[in-house]
Design a protein around this motif. Sequence first.
Motif, short mmCIF file in Angstrom:
data_model
loop_
_atom_site.label_atom_id
_atom_site.label_comp_id
_atom_site.label_asym_id
_atom_site.label_seq_id
_atom_site.Cartn_x
_atom_site.Cartn_y
_atom_site.Cartn_z
N ASP A 37 -1.06 4.14 0.68
CA ASP A 37 -1.92 5.04 1.46
C ASP A 37 -2.28 4.50 2.84
N HIS A 38 -1.63 3.42 3.25
CA HIS A 38 -1.75 2.93 4.62
C HIS A 38 -0.35 2.91 5.22
N SER A 39 -0.27 3.25 6.48
CA SER A 39 1.02 3.18 7.18
C SER A 39 1.37 1.74 7.47
N ALA A 66 -5.31 -3.69 8.55
CA ALA A 66 -6.09 -2.83 7.64
C ALA A 66 -6.19 -3.41 6.24
N GLN A 75 -0.67 0.49 10.34
CA GLN A 75 -2.05 0.14 9.97
C GLN A 75 -2.10 -1.24 9.31
N SER A 109 0.83 -1.21 0.00
CA SER A 109 0.00 0.00 0.00
C SER A 109 0.86 1.25 0.00
#
Length: 340
Positions: free
Chosen positions: A113-115, A123, A118, A111
């Motif tokens: 757009d996810h840390s 997530a 997360q 990803s």
Amino acid sequence: MGCSGAQGAGVPHQDDTRQVDGRLGIGSSPACTVTARLIPSCGAWWGTAPEIFTGLPVDRAVRRAEQRMGAVSDLVHVYHRESELFPTPAEVGIARDRARPRLLLINWKPSFDHSWAQIADGALDARIDRLAAHIRRTFPERFFLTVHHEPENDVDPSPGSGMQAGDYAAMYRHVVLRLREKGVKNAITVMTYMGAPNWAARTWFPELYPGDDVVDWVAMDPYADDRVRDFESLVNKKRSEYPDWPGFYRWMQWRFPGKPIMVAEWGVFERSYDPGFKQRFYASVRARIKHYPQIKALVYFDSPSAPRGDTRFDTNPEAARAFTRLARDPYFRSTAVPRP
């Protein structure tokens, strides 16, 4: 008897003799073999990331690169991101080529757009599960998998960022363990570092490592910039401003004595002021590779527009000939890629 492997169609095959325990020809030693974690017992895998940033489909890029270098690849490095499913049909075709099977090194960034924190907290579990189902359904063969390679320059050490070094380790662990839980038992995992002294000197650097139970191979991605002279100074980059850093190969030998090392990306940038540099550099690799026995795979990043320059191996005829000699060296033709 010696190990042997068929050649790809149309690719010159001279100097592609297989060998046994470093000795060419027929001998009484057992044939070269491959372990469950894809470690060759003789020599090292020869790999390429072919014609990157050219827009060519990967199967065509592989064929073109192999024609250009006059040799076949044991290992092909491909890149995926986010929700993409892999391997793709073209990548499966590369691996299952009847004339010349190849290993896949699949590089996945789950990803943008996810840390990392997360992802470690679940997530993206639905994405991971969907990928696991795809792999189980389409590709039972063993393959190399690296998760978010070169994490060093993405680290944000500030508290709560979700992108601290420890968050990376937790993310990597979660992804690998989730894939295994969902039935992916054929992924040979690779932890890939940048291979640069400035990042290795950071206090948080040791915290990146996810743990021996989820890492099968360790890797580095060094490039021959203006301060690199030869193969030794590539894999053991040192800088005067970091006097305590021994170099990546030496550090990996000390930190991971039982693990195979992969040079998952390496490239030689064009030097307009020194057109003979690539030729000399490839000759240094051929002369020195046996002095680094823990390196069990060498994967060239072939691109006309890499972020810092042109790493094509054949930018002049002398470089092309030196690279072909390197690619055909018996050290990289010692162990046959296992057939599906």
